[in-house]
Structures are given as C-alpha cells and as structure tokens.
Design an enzyme around this catalytic site. Structure first.
Site, PDB file in Angstrom:
ATOM      1  N   GLU A 275       0.889  -1.179   0.000  1.00 33.48           N
ATOM      2  CA  GLU A 275       0.000   0.000   0.000  1.00 33.48           C
ATOM      3  C   GLU A 275       0.914   1.212   0.000  1.00 33.48           C
ATOM      4  OE1 GLU A 275      -3.152   0.027  -0.287  1.00 33.48           O
ATOM      5  OE2 GLU A 275      -3.763  -2.018   0.187  1.00 33.48           O
ATOM      6  N   CYS A 309      -2.761   9.013   2.750  1.00 32.98           N
ATOM      7  CA  CYS A 309      -2.411   8.583   1.385  1.00 32.98           C
ATOM      8  C   CYS A 309      -3.573   8.839   0.434  1.00 32.98           C
ATOM      9  CB  CYS A 309      -2.054   7.112   1.386  1.00 32.98           C
ATOM     10  SG  CYS A 309      -3.342   6.115   2.132  1.00 32.98           S
TER      11      CYS A 309
HETATM   12  P1  NAD Z   1       7.967   5.473   4.773  1.00 25.42           P
HETATM   13  O1  NAD Z   1       7.956   4.673   3.528  1.00 25.42           O
HETATM   14  O2  NAD Z   1       9.082   6.410   5.008  1.00 25.42           O
HETATM   15  O3  NAD Z   1       7.959   4.511   6.044  1.00 25.42           O
HETATM   16  C1  NAD Z   1       6.998   3.495   6.184  1.00 25.42           C
HETATM   17  C2  NAD Z   1       7.591   2.381   7.019  1.00 25.42           C
HETATM   18  O4  NAD Z   1       8.694   1.813   6.333  1.00 25.42           O
HETATM   19  C3  NAD Z   1       8.104   2.809   8.384  1.00 25.42           C
HETATM   20  O5  NAD Z   1       7.792   1.783   9.306  1.00 25.42           O
HETATM   21  C4  NAD Z   1       9.606   2.869   8.190  1.00 25.42           C
HETATM   22  O6  NAD Z   1      10.336   2.616   9.339  1.00 25.42           O
HETATM   23  C5  NAD Z   1       9.806   1.741   7.201  1.00 25.42           C
HETATM   24  N1  NAD Z   1      11.019   1.849   6.404  1.00 25.42           N
HETATM   25  C6  NAD Z   1      11.639   2.960   5.945  1.00 25.42           C
HETATM   26  N2  NAD Z   1      12.720   2.623   5.220  1.00 25.42           N
HETATM   27  C7  NAD Z   1      12.772   1.270   5.215  1.00 25.42           C
HETATM   28  C8  NAD Z   1      13.651   0.318   4.612  1.00 25.42           C
HETATM   29  N3  NAD Z   1      14.692   0.687   3.878  1.00 25.42           N
HETATM   30  N4  NAD Z   1      13.402  -0.983   4.816  1.00 25.42           N
HETATM   31  C9  NAD Z   1      12.352  -1.370   5.554  1.00 25.42           C
HETATM   32  N5  NAD Z   1      11.474  -0.524   6.127  1.00 25.42           N
HETATM   33  C10 NAD Z   1      11.697   0.778   5.961  1.00 25.42           C
HETATM   34  O7  NAD Z   1       6.556   6.182   4.804  1.00 25.42           O
HETATM   35  P2  NAD Z   1       5.975   7.169   5.902  1.00 25.42           P
HETATM   36  O8  NAD Z   1       6.635   8.489   5.723  1.00 25.42           O
HETATM   37  O9  NAD Z   1       6.007   6.547   7.248  1.00 25.42           O
HETATM   38  O10 NAD Z   1       4.442   7.234   5.467  1.00 25.42           O
HETATM   39  C11 NAD Z   1       3.973   8.103   4.512  1.00 25.42           C
HETATM   40  C12 NAD Z   1       3.788   7.375   3.192  1.00 25.42           C
HETATM   41  O11 NAD Z   1       2.940   6.252   3.368  1.00 25.42           O
HETATM   42  C13 NAD Z   1       3.095   8.245   2.162  1.00 25.42           C
HETATM   43  O12 NAD Z   1       3.712   8.084   0.920  1.00 25.42           O
HETATM   44  C14 NAD Z   1       1.683   7.683   2.128  1.00 25.42           C
HETATM   45  O13 NAD Z   1       1.006   7.911   0.926  1.00 25.42           O
HETATM   46  C15 NAD Z   1       1.930   6.245   2.384  1.00 25.42           C
HETATM   47  N6  NAD Z   1       0.711   5.601   2.880  1.00 25.42           N
HETATM   48  C16 NAD Z   1       0.041   4.755   2.061  1.00 25.42           C
HETATM   49  C17 NAD Z   1      -1.122   4.157   2.498  1.00 25.42           C
HETATM   50  C18 NAD Z   1      -1.885   3.213   1.616  1.00 25.42           C
HETATM   51  O14 NAD Z   1      -2.741   2.514   2.133  1.00 25.42           O
HETATM   52  N7  NAD Z   1      -1.627   3.163   0.316  1.00 25.42           N
HETATM   53  C19 NAD Z   1      -1.592   4.410   3.790  1.00 25.42           C
HETATM   54  C20 NAD Z   1      -0.887   5.279   4.603  1.00 25.42           C
HETATM   55  C21 NAD Z   1       0.282   5.869   4.136  1.00 25.42           C
END
Ligand code: NAD
Length: 502
Positions: A275, A309
């Site tokens: 997602e 999102c």
């Molecule tokens: P992010 O991708 O920075 O982080 C999300 C998660 O991934 C966190 O738990 C983080 O610790 C982890 N992470 C980061 N780098 C990683 C790596 N290299 N390996 C493994 N895990 C890693 O996103 P964010 O800033 O926390 O959230 C915002 C984003 O999430 C926005 O782009 C938003 O659109 C998206 N989002 C999507 C949905 C959906 O259902 N499509 C829902 C909510 C948020």
C-alpha cells in the site's frame, strides 16, 4: 532518526498516557513484544518518542537489533502451527474480543495517537474506531474462508481448492495512521491463521505497543503477534525478509521504500502486498452540488490534516464554478482551528516532523514560482510545535511539482479546467493510482468518469473511501494487492489445489 542510547531500568520501561483523565488505559510496555514476553532484547539502545505539537520527548522505546528481529521470527515460527490449527471460530472469538477492547479503550487510545502523531483528537478517535472495525470485520471473515470444488472438464477427477495460511508475515506500517494501518494487517493475518511480526514507524511506536498489549490481554496466544521497533529499519527488515521461514510482506508506506522492499522480498520470492503513496485528484464538474463538493473537499483534504495517502492532492474544478469554489474553500479552510491535537478545539493538528514541513514549503514555493496564487495560509508556524496552517493555492500551472508529488499536508491546490476530457487526462497523468474523487450531478456521467480514472478507488460524490468492508488499494505505483474486505484476507492465504480421483 530519534535514536538515543541510554538504557532504562526494567520497572520504568512503561509509558503512562500523559493527561488522560477518563476511564480505562494501562501503562504501555515500551519494550519489544517477542513471544510471551515484553523484552528490551539484545540491544541496549532506546528510540526517543517525540510529541510533534511541542517538540518534547514523551518517552523512549527499545531499539531492536537484527538479532531481536530474528528472535521475533523464531517466536512467530514457534506459534505458527498451533495458530494455524486453532479452529476458525476460536480465532474469530479472539478477534471479536480485540474489537471490543479497542472500542472500550477508544478515548485513551485517541489521546495516545494525538500525543505521538500530532493529529486532532477527533481524527484520532475516528482512527481508533476505524482500526477496531478491522478486528470486527475479520472476526466475521475468519469463519468464511471457503474453498471451491469443481469437476475437471475432462471428467476424470475433481478439482479441490483450499485457502491455507500463507505463513509468517512481516507487517511494516507508517506513522500517519499508527493504529489503523497495524490492525488492517494484523486482523486479516490472524483471521487467516498466520503469525506475524509488526515493525511500526519510528515516529509512532507507542500506539502499536498499546495495540500489542490489548491483543495480549484479549487472548491472542504468545508469539502470534510480535512487535519490534527499530531506528535501523533497512537492516532489520532485510534480515527478516531474507529468512526463508518468512512467506509474506505486507507494507504500507512510501512508494520509494516500497520499491526497496520489493527488491529485498525477491530474494526468497516472498508474496508482497504493498500500500504505497497516492496523489489523489479531486474533480468538481459545473453541475455538481457545490456545498456537497465543499463538504467532501474538506474531508478529503483535511482528514488527518492532509497526512493521508488518500488525501486530495490536486483539485480540478470546472471553470463555471471555479472562482466560487475557491472562495468558499478559502473561507472553510480559514475557519479551522490549528493547535495541539490534544486540545479539544483543534481541527488541524501538528505535522509529524520537520522534514514534512520542509516538503510542504518546497512544493508551495515551487507552485507559486510557477505562477500559482496564494489565497490562504502558506507560512509555517514559528515552532517548537510543527504547525502548518490550512492553505489554499489556486491557478496552478501544469508543470507545478504538486501535480505529480504528494504534499501530505493541509494545502489545497486548485486548478481550473474547461473540458472534462482534459480533467481526466490531468487526473491520470501521474505514476500514482490510489484514490480519486469526482463530484457531479449527473450520476451516469460520474460513473463513466470513475471507470476511466486509473485509480484503485474512486469516491463519487463522497469525500471518503476508506471502509474495512471494501477493497482498499492502488493501481500503478500506488501498490499491489488489496486490504480490507474478503480480498484482504486472501492476501494472507496460499491457494492449494488438490486433484482428487474418487
Ligand atoms: P515510509 O515509507 O518512510 O515509512 C513506512 C515504514 O517503512 C516505516 O515503518 C519505516 O520505518 C519503514 N522503512 C523505511 N525505510 C525502510 C527500509 N529501507 N526498509 C524497511 N522498512 C523501511 O513512509 P511514511 O513516511 O512513514 O508514510 C507516509 C507514506 O505512506 C506516504 O507516501 C503515504 O502515501 C503512504 N501511505 C500509504 C497508504 C496506503 O494505504 N496506500 C496508507 C498510509 C500511508
């Protein structure tokens, strides 16, 4: 990002939600949940948890090493066979208890979410109810994992199809809905008979830990749900995804990190549900009910202060009602109260961190530099709280960066259009395809537009798409697979075909 190194005495490793005056709640363990125990694990580090409304430190949580992550896989493996063999009715009863426990704790959990995420209490409360609903929905789905049986066309045998638990799942969640993004994964995983490891976002670990304790108290057996927080998500998640016992990755977060994780998951050919980011267009046609469109716009833009999102990122409004729409939007956005999420009057809370404000400022500056006009807001608060005011920018050029990138904040960017075909083209001109919104008085035309929008979810004359009973997910680079509905359950199953001669 928030790593700090001191270790705290075991007795102190709990967090009591500050300023909660209602009933319920409990001290939240701030260690990892691995198997039956809350444990500091092999690492000695702690991660500071900040209140974005004030910049103060709320507490710290244990910082997992790779060894802790693999210990969580061991615990999930130990529990896997027993949980898969637990009768669906029993799994369902436990999930129903989780639902009730979350509802009973709603006020307390909402305050906790407001404190560590910054969102307004009303948003936090809606999130808790939404999060709880995944337990109720999947309590109902757990007993309906039906298979199929068919006569082979050649007539010689029967084709028997069963859905089995896929195996150990790694669940990685973002900070913007710290409760709901976790339960949207945990509930279907448990309903399907899988055990899991939850890796929450560094910014909002406490909500996940509180949910973990609620699950434990509701009777989820040891090792079925394990939770590890880390300041080094890349290394920890790589190690878990390279462990061959792990068969599922369910990730919610940015497209950028999603791509990295898909590469890591390729190592053991792990099933992935992704997602990812969005860039939702919000189309308003001349014949729309203007007040209804504004109501929808306020929900689609301002739920969670734009940190969703599904948030409307680009408003495309037909010329005939364009100026009226902009003026009324300015007036509604300007009337919102900005402040700490835990203040009852707040309607627009704090942004999650400084980087979020920097990104909003850069996108607004880019749009204004390319000819857009600032109609409201546009200047971040002085700090230390991370506030950005509800803002409206109008008359965007087609090459403004916000036409392609998620702003993830309380900024409405409005562009006029004359021809509906042009609006559909602009709406689809993005690598993202999560959610889109359409307002029109002509339902037939609206359904036609909805079918032509390259989005996994389209809201027609509505400002909200999320529903545990509906398949949530994106097309293109917004993701793979669906969460919620029966679809979300099947993501945690493996299809087994048995050819039977009888
Ligand atoms: P992010 O991708 O920075 O982080 C999300 C998660 O991934 C966190 O738990 C983080 O610790 C982890 N992470 C980061 N780098 C990683 C790596 N290299 N390996 C493994 N895990 C890693 O996103 P964010 O800033 O926390 O959230 C915002 C984003 O999430 C926005 O782009 C938003 O659109 C998206 N989002 C999507 C949905 C959906 O259902 N499509 C829902 C909510 C948020």
């Amino acid at each position: 990002m928030h790593a700090q190194t001191e270790t705290t005495a075991a007795a102190d490793r709990h967090y009591v939600v500050a300023g909660f005056a209602g009933e319920g709640g409990f001290p939240i363990p701030t260690d990892h949940l691995i198997g039956a125990a809350w444990t500091q694990g092999a690492g000695t580090g702690r991660i500071a948890v900040l209140d974005p409304s004030s910049g103060t430190v709320l507490t710290s949580v244990a910082d997992a090493t790779v060894a802790d992550g693999l210990a969580a896989v061991d615990a999930a493996e130990t529990a896997a066979a027993g949980w898969a063999a637990t009768p669906p009715r029993q799994r369902s009863i436990i999930l129903q208890r989780c639902y009730q426990a979350m509802v009973d704790q709603a006020d307390w959990l909402a305050r906790l979410i407001s404190l560590e995420n910054g969102k307004a209490l009303a948003d936090a409360r809606s999130e808790v109810m939404y999060a709880a609903e995944f337990f109720r929905w999947y309590a109902e789905e757990a007993v309906r994992i039906n298979g199929e049986i068919a006569m082979a066309p050649a007539g010689g045998n029967r084709i028997l199809v069963q859905y089995q638990p896929i195996g150990i799942a790694l669940l990685i969640t973002p900070w913007n809905f710290p409760a709901a993004m976790a339960t949207r994964k945990i509930a279907p995983a448990l309903a399907a008979g899988c055990t899991c490891i939850l890796k929450p976002a560094e910014e909002t670990p406490l909500t996940a830990l509180a949910v973990g304790e609620i699950l434990r108290r509701a009777g989820v057996p040891a090792g079925v749900v394990n939770i590890v927080n880390t300041s080094e998500p890349a290394g920890l998640c790589r190690a878990i995804l390279h462990d061959r016992r792990v068969r599922k990755l369910s990730f919610t977060g940015s497209t950028e990190v999603g791509r990295i994780l898909l590469r890591e998951a390729a190592n053991s050919v792990i099933s992935c549900s992704m997602e990812l980011g969005g860039n939702a267009p919000f189309l308003v046609l001349d014949d729309a009910d203007l007040e209804a469109a504004l109501d929808g716009a306020m929900i689609a833009k301002m739920r969670n202060a734009g940190e969703a999102c599904t948030a409307a990122n680009r408003f495309y409004v037909q010329r005939g009602i364009y100026e009226t729409f902009v003026q009324k939007l300015v007036s509604r956005m300007g009337a919102l109260t900005v402040g700490p999420g835990t203040d009852a009057a707040t309607q627009c809370g704090a942004m999650i961190n400084r980087a979020a404000i920097d990104k909003i400022e850069a996108l607004v500056a880019d749009a204004l530099g390319k000819g857009a006009t600032l109609r409201l807001g546009g200047v971040a608060g002085p700090g230390p709280g991370l506030f950005y005011p509800p803002s409206v920018i109008a008359d965007l050029s087609r090459d403004a960066a916000i036409q392609r990138e998620e702003i993830f904040g309380p900024v409405a960017a409005v562009t006029p259009f004359d021809d509906v075909e042009d609006a559909i083209r602009m709406a689809n001109d993005t690598e993202y395809g999560l959610s889109a919104y359409v307002y029109t008085g002509d339902l037939k035309a609206g359904l036609g537009i909805a079918e032509r929008l390259d989005y996994g979810m389209v809201a027609l004359n509505r400002g909200l798409v999320s529903d545990p009973a509906a398949p949530f997910g994106g097309m293109k680079q917004s993701g793979l697979g669906r969460e919620g509905a029966h679809h979300g359950l099947l993501e945690f199953t493996e299809t087994k075909y048995i050819a039977v001669s009888w």
